[in-house]
Design a protein around this motif. Structure first.
Motif, PDB file in Angstrom:
ATOM      1  N   LYS A 198       0.833  -1.200   0.000  1.00 28.36           N
ATOM      2  CA  LYS A 198       0.000   0.000   0.000  1.00 28.36           C
ATOM      3  C   LYS A 198       0.872   1.256   0.000  1.00 28.36           C
ATOM      4  O   LYS A 198       0.555   2.243  -0.665  1.00 28.36           O
ATOM      5  CB  LYS A 198      -0.903  -0.032   1.232  1.00 28.36           C
ATOM      6  N   SER A 199       1.968   1.231   0.746  1.00 26.64           N
ATOM      7  CA  SER A 199       2.850   2.403   0.795  1.00 26.64           C
ATOM      8  C   SER A 199       3.501   2.681  -0.558  1.00 26.64           C
ATOM      9  O   SER A 199       3.747   3.830  -0.918  1.00 26.64           O
ATOM     10  CB  SER A 199       3.931   2.220   1.865  1.00 26.64           C
ATOM     11  N   ASN A 200       3.775   1.595  -1.347  1.00 19.07           N
ATOM     12  CA  ASN A 200       4.305   1.794  -2.694  1.00 19.07           C
ATOM     13  C   ASN A 200       3.319   2.575  -3.556  1.00 19.07           C
ATOM     14  O   ASN A 200       3.702   3.456  -4.342  1.00 19.07           O
ATOM     15  CB  ASN A 200       4.584   0.455  -3.370  1.00 19.07           C
ATOM     16  N   VAL A 201       2.040   2.237  -3.432  1.00 16.19           N
ATOM     17  CA  VAL A 201       1.006   2.905  -4.225  1.00 16.19           C
ATOM     18  C   VAL A 201       0.856   4.365  -3.792  1.00 16.19           C
ATOM     19  O   VAL A 201       0.681   5.262  -4.624  1.00 16.19           O
ATOM     20  CB  VAL A 201      -0.346   2.155  -4.100  1.00 16.19           C
ATOM     21  N   VAL A 202       0.932   4.616  -2.487  1.00 15.23           N
ATOM     22  CA  VAL A 202       0.877   5.989  -1.983  1.00 15.23           C
ATOM     23  C   VAL A 202       2.001   6.819  -2.588  1.00 15.23           C
ATOM     24  O   VAL A 202       1.814   7.951  -3.053  1.00 15.23           O
ATOM     25  CB  VAL A 202       0.966   6.006  -0.442  1.00 15.23           C
ATOM     26  N   GLU A 203       3.215   6.246  -2.594  1.00 17.50           N
ATOM     27  CA  GLU A 203       4.382   6.953  -3.144  1.00 17.50           C
ATOM     28  C   GLU A 203       4.275   7.117  -4.648  1.00 17.50           C
ATOM     29  O   GLU A 203       4.630   8.157  -5.207  1.00 17.50           O
ATOM     30  CB  GLU A 203       5.658   6.181  -2.791  1.00 17.50           C
ATOM     31  N   LEU A 204       3.778   6.111  -5.321  1.00 18.74           N
ATOM     32  CA  LEU A 204       3.691   6.111  -6.777  1.00 18.74           C
ATOM     33  C   LEU A 204       2.683   7.117  -7.304  1.00 18.74           C
ATOM     34  O   LEU A 204       2.969   7.892  -8.226  1.00 18.74           O
ATOM     35  CB  LEU A 204       3.331   4.702  -7.272  1.00 18.74           C
ATOM     36  N   LEU A 205       1.487   7.121  -6.724  1.00 18.90           N
ATOM     37  CA  LEU A 205       0.387   7.915  -7.260  1.00 18.90           C
ATOM     38  C   LEU A 205       0.075   9.172  -6.447  1.00 18.90           C
ATOM     39  O   LEU A 205      -0.786   9.955  -6.841  1.00 18.90           O
ATOM     40  CB  LEU A 205      -0.882   7.053  -7.341  1.00 18.90           C
ATOM     41  N   HIS A 206       0.781   9.331  -5.325  1.00 18.14           N
ATOM     42  CA  HIS A 206       0.536  10.478  -4.443  1.00 18.14           C
ATOM     43  C   HIS A 206      -0.922  10.520  -3.996  1.00 18.14           C
ATOM     44  O   HIS A 206      -1.601  11.556  -4.056  1.00 18.14           O
ATOM     45  CB  HIS A 206       0.919  11.794  -5.145  1.00 18.14           C
ATOM     46  N   VAL A 207      -1.425   9.379  -3.547  1.00 21.99           N
ATOM     47  CA  VAL A 207      -2.771   9.268  -3.002  1.00 21.99           C
ATOM     48  C   VAL A 207      -2.659   8.934  -1.519  1.00 21.99           C
ATOM     49  O   VAL A 207      -1.570   8.631  -1.018  1.00 21.99           O
ATOM     50  CB  VAL A 207      -3.587   8.166  -3.745  1.00 21.99           C
ATOM     51  N   ASN A 208      -3.802   8.979  -0.788  1.00 18.14           N
ATOM     52  CA  ASN A 208      -3.752   8.610   0.623  1.00 18.14           C
ATOM     53  C   ASN A 208      -3.896   7.089   0.778  1.00 18.14           C
ATOM     54  O   ASN A 208      -4.159   6.375  -0.197  1.00 18.14           O
ATOM     55  CB  ASN A 208      -4.817   9.353   1.429  1.00 18.14           C
ATOM     56  N   GLU A 209      -3.709   6.595   1.986  1.00 18.72           N
ATOM     57  CA  GLU A 209      -3.706   5.141   2.218  1.00 18.72           C
ATOM     58  C   GLU A 209      -5.062   4.507   1.890  1.00 18.72           C
ATOM     59  O   GLU A 209      -5.123   3.395   1.372  1.00 18.72           O
ATOM     60  CB  GLU A 209      -3.316   4.846   3.669  1.00 18.72           C
ATOM     61  N   ARG A 210      -6.145   5.205   2.194  1.00 13.54           N
ATOM     62  CA  ARG A 210      -7.471   4.642   1.905  1.00 13.54           C
ATOM     63  C   ARG A 210      -7.669   4.479   0.407  1.00 13.54           C
ATOM     64  O   ARG A 210      -8.193   3.457  -0.057  1.00 13.54           O
ATOM     65  CB  ARG A 210      -8.546   5.556   2.493  1.00 13.54           C
ATOM     66  N   GLN A 211      -7.238   5.502  -0.365  1.00 15.07           N
ATOM     67  CA  GLN A 211      -7.358   5.415  -1.822  1.00 15.07           C
ATOM     68  C   GLN A 211      -6.475   4.294  -2.368  1.00 15.07           C
ATOM     69  O   GLN A 211      -6.863   3.562  -3.286  1.00 15.07           O
ATOM     70  CB  GLN A 211      -6.974   6.758  -2.454  1.00 15.07           C
ATOM     71  N   ALA A 212      -5.290   4.148  -1.794  1.00 12.39           N
ATOM     72  CA  ALA A 212      -4.379   3.094  -2.238  1.00 12.39           C
ATOM     73  C   ALA A 212      -4.997   1.720  -1.989  1.00 12.39           C
ATOM     74  O   ALA A 212      -4.933   0.823  -2.851  1.00 12.39           O
ATOM     75  CB  ALA A 212      -3.037   3.222  -1.517  1.00 12.39           C
ATOM     76  N   TYR A 213      -5.606   1.556  -0.805  1.00 15.11           N
ATOM     77  CA  TYR A 213      -6.239   0.266  -0.477  1.00 15.11           C
ATOM     78  C   TYR A 213      -7.393  -0.034  -1.447  1.00 15.11           C
ATOM     79  O   TYR A 213      -7.550  -1.167  -1.921  1.00 15.11           O
ATOM     80  CB  TYR A 213      -6.766   0.295   0.954  1.00 15.11           C
ATOM     81  N   THR A 214      -8.188   0.987  -1.787  1.00 13.76           N
ATOM     82  CA  THR A 214      -9.323   0.802  -2.697  1.00 13.76           C
ATOM     83  C   THR A 214      -8.840   0.328  -4.068  1.00 13.76           C
ATOM     84  O   THR A 214      -9.437  -0.574  -4.681  1.00 13.76           O
ATOM     85  CB  THR A 214     -10.108   2.118  -2.842  1.00 13.76           C
TER      86      THR A 214
END
Length: 547
Positions: free
Chosen positions: A506-522
């Motif tokens: 999830k943290s990779n997605v946050v860093e990659l797309l600059h989204v928050n953790e909830r958005q990354a999980y979705t």
């Protein structure tokens, strides 16, 4: 009313309540013209308070003519009238003169800043006139015959050193076939005056005896200092020829220039802390472009922060820190510069500055820094910095493949992309100070070579360094994040990153797309539901992989 502008080297306020005297007005105009040009506000107090122009100076047409009649050569100025709260002010625009300007009474003045930062007009002394003419490329001090000097002031040992330098540095081989008199004449070390061969300043500087250098060019002084913290390791000064000084300082430099060994597969490379060719060029440049009519010395300092080389005399007219790499090559001492090029000690194209920058850029180090330079001296600082191994590997592979050195423009652009990560042509142009046309052409070649990748099309086209650089540095996130977000959807980017590094969190997605953790999980849950990802590890630190 107070003006927002303040007095400076290029801004002058003059009170006109009691009518400024003609002499004071012309003195100020001449001072501006002989320095950097600027504006004279007539009708403004030193504090910036508008007090109004005298009626005798209110006719701006006759004022311009008056200034031209009272200056030699006649100065062309542009006068404007502005009104502030009902009070008139005359603004006299003065261009920087391309020659030395005097008042009609014979005074030559220049402007300078006092210790409190306020400007003043002061006389321009004879040695300053020589310096000013050199700055304007109207006088070559180095080519002047030296009064009272004879050929006995030239050192035979230094002439042997000069011939050896030509051999070692692959200078003009034809020079070695000449007799001593012919060699001196060919390099303009001497000039014929009334039937006698008289040494020039260049001759004294290159092959003069030490006592003759002290007598005829007392400003030819050089110092080298090596510091470790506050401890002084080396502190020496010399009054000797340029040739022997360069040799002496290079010996110290080599002793205090450690190397880092790097392995690139079967290739082993020693990378010095400071590039040796760049140092040689910077040192020779300091001697070549310094102002020999000014007191001071060429100074080399090696300390814990890096390498500093300073020389008296600012940049020559038309050269600034911003255009240093692109200005047309011309020097303060053309005869000296020509001799140094022909014997192989200086870069023959006159683009030694390219070599200085390439020496840092090739290893992924910070750019050489000239920001501490002033109108009185040029200051070059090269910081100590570890080389960027993956960057060096990429450039070394390219040079091995093509058999050619990478041009400095290409190195600047690659360095820019290394810092910006992903950039448009306009962004690279702003960063490198290159024209957009040149950036576009160079980027095209870099894309063809595989050093740079292009993403998108049209105005949205962006560029980034080769994916190989990111893979070599284990920075998969850094690479994928630079790829075309406009072209690929967020889900496809997540899949691309997962495929690139084998798993994703999830943290990779946050860093990659600059989204928050909830958005990354979705987003991750959606890919799992679609069967495009599988859960490798559950919980707060969940990991996902390809099915």
């Amino acid at each position: 009313m107070l003006l927002t502008e303040k007095e400076s080297l290029t801004i002058e306020f003059k009170s006109d309540k009691k009518k400024l005297s003609d002499n004071d007005l012309i003195d100020s105009i001449v001072g501006l013209a002989n320095t950097s040009g600027g504006k004279l506000y007539l009708g403004v107090e030193d504090s910036g308070e508008v007090s109004g122009v005298h009626k005798d100076h209110s006719n701006i047409s006759t004022l311009s003519a008056f200034i031209a009649n009272r200056t030699v050569p006649p100065l062309s100025t542009r006068c404007e009238m502005e009104v502030f709260n009902g009070l008139s002010v005359v603004i006299i625009n003065v261009n920087q003169s391309r020659s030395i300007v005097a008042t009609s009474t014979g005074k030559i003045l220049r402007r300078r800043l006092k210790t409190d930062g306020t400007p003043e007009c002061v006389p321009m002394y004879p040695y300053e006139i020589t310096s000013r003419l050199s700055d304007l490329s109207l006088l070559d001090f180095s080519g002047q015959p030296v009064p009272d000097a004879t050929k006995d002031d030239l050192d035979p040992i230094e002439r042997v050193r000069l011939r050896n330098i030509i051999k070692i540095n692959y200078g003009e081989a034809s020079l070695l076939e000449l007799t001593d008199d012919e060699l001196d004449s060919a390099l303009q070390l001497t000039k014929e005056v009334e039937g006698k061969h008289i040494p020039t300043i260049t001759g004294i500087l290159l092959i003069g005896k030490r006592e003759s250098i002290k007598r005829f060019v007392p400003t030819m002084e050089t110092s080298i200092q090596v510091l470790s913290g506050t401890e002084v390791i080396v502190n020496e000064s010399y009054h000797r020829s340029i040739l022997s000084t360069v040799e002496k300082i290079e010996n110290y430099f080599n002793a205090w220039n450690p190397s880092t060994e790097m392995d690139f597969g079967l290739i082993r490379m020693n990378i010095p802390e400071f590039n040796r060719r760049a140092f040689r060029e910077a040192l020779v440049n300091a001697f070549c472009h310094r102002d020999y009519s000014m007191l001071g010395r060429v100074r080399v300092l090696i300390n814990d922060e890096g390498l500093t080389i300073t020389n008296p005399g600012g940049f020559i007219e038309g050269v600034t820190i911003d255009n240093l790499l692109y200005a047309e090559p011309h020097g303060r001492n053309p005869v000296l510069a020509d001799a140094l090029k022909r014997i192989g000690l200086a870069e023959r194209t006159g683009r030694g500055i390219d070599r200085i920058f390439s020496g840092s850029l090739f290893y992924g180090r910070p750019l050489p820094d000239y920001s501490a330079s002033t109108s009185k001296n040029v200051n070059l600082f090269i910081a100590r910095s570890a080389p960027d191994k993956n960057f060096v590997r990429m450039l070394t592979d390219e040079q091995s493949k093509t058999g050619k050195d990478i041009p400095v423009d290409a190195l600047l652009i690659l360095n820019s992309l290394k810092e910006l990560r992903r950039a448009s042509i306009k962004q690279v142009a702003n960063q490198t100070k290159l024209s957009e046309i040149k950036v576009q052409a160079t980027l095209g070649r870099l894309v063809e070579s595989g050093l740079v990748e292009a993403i998108g099309s049209g105005k949205s086209r962006n560029f980034l360094l080769s994916s190989k650089l990111y893979r070599d540095s284990d920075n998969s996130v850094g690479y994928v994040r630079q790829t075309d977000i406009d072209k690929l959807r967020s889900l496809e980017l997540i899949l691309a990153l997962c495929k690139q590094q084998g798993e994703i969190t999830k943290s990779n997605v946050v860093e990659l797309l600059h989204v928050n953790e909830r958005q990354a999980y979705t987003l991750l849950k959606k890919l799992v539901d679609e069967g495009k990802l599988v859960v490798l590890q559950k919980g707060h630190y969940a990991k996902y992989g390809m099915p």
